[in-house]
Design a protein around this motif. Sequence first.
Motif, short mmCIF file in Angstrom:
data_model
loop_
_atom_site.label_atom_id
_atom_site.label_comp_id
_atom_site.label_asym_id
_atom_site.label_seq_id
_atom_site.Cartn_x
_atom_site.Cartn_y
_atom_site.Cartn_z
N SER A 102 2.36 -4.14 3.39
CA SER A 102 1.38 -3.15 2.92
C SER A 102 0.72 -3.55 1.61
O SER A 102 -0.25 -2.92 1.19
N TYR A 120 0.12 4.71 5.96
CA TYR A 120 0.23 3.35 6.44
C TYR A 120 1.67 2.87 6.38
O TYR A 120 2.15 2.18 7.29
N ALA A 130 -6.23 1.77 4.09
CA ALA A 130 -5.47 2.89 4.63
C ALA A 130 -4.78 3.67 3.53
O ALA A 130 -4.38 3.11 2.51
#
Length: 306
Positions: free
Chosen positions: A107, A118, A113
């Motif tokens: 991530s 996410y 996002a």
Amino acid sequence: MAALPALVSLTPAVSRHSYLLFSRCPSPRPRHLRLILPAAAAPSPGGSPGPGVFLSPRALSQLDELAAFRYEHAFPHGLLTVRALTRGPEDDAVAEALVRLLASSFSETVRWAPAQRYAQLLTFVIRRYLHERRGLAPHAAVLVGFYRPADAAADSTGDDGDEGGEDGEGKDEGEMACTAEVSFNAVGAPGAPPTPTPPLDFPYICNMTVKTALRRRGLGKQLLKACEDLVIKMDARRCVYLHCRVIDQVPFNIYRKAGYNIVQTDSILVWLSLQKRKYLMSKELPQASAVSESTTKDFDDNILTC
């Protein structure tokens, strides 16, 4: 993290690697069979047990080799120990910690996002993926590296006992520091590997990452060597493949210094599917007798992903 690992890269609608959720790798059909239940053989949320994997006598021997595998490297600053994530419930806590490590790592490069949503999606996808990959041993293995600083390694000889720490990190193993995945043949290969597609019956290294706080200490270099050492011990083919994104110059330099060469480059048309172009790279491993004599130049392990 400047480079995105190969496990997953989500668009707003769909994962670019659909095999993470939907693939089913074929089971081998040797003449002498024994049914081995995967690590997550407990009933699934729907109530049905997971599929078994048929193993030949040779594969059973490889399973023992995989369970016994240990790769250790002592740095001036600490000790790295790399082993395979097992099928059994004793490693369930380690698997959960690994899910969080991978989700956090993947991530880092995503900006489009909402972070919380996410992360939740990544956690779900990675947990499902690891559930499947653990059941494919000995045709594939997820390696986990644990790091103990030099002072902590000295303290471990005291009277602290062997109680496990939080997040699957036992005091005897240390902090979860890095991970990588190795497939040894077509049975263990990902159901839909990234392009350019590597030969499925050759060893393939992917999803390699080092914990952010522990980078630039040489752990990535040793993790890559652990993957290669395991390929040799599992008596797999000696030509190993991996992917590296074209834009990721640091990982590319790392692989080149480790002896990997470009086999093929992605077509520019992959941009139409919102993916980055990648190199397919390979390396011919030495024979077992030459492994102990081989040397590798030191290099910066800022990020080691594929």
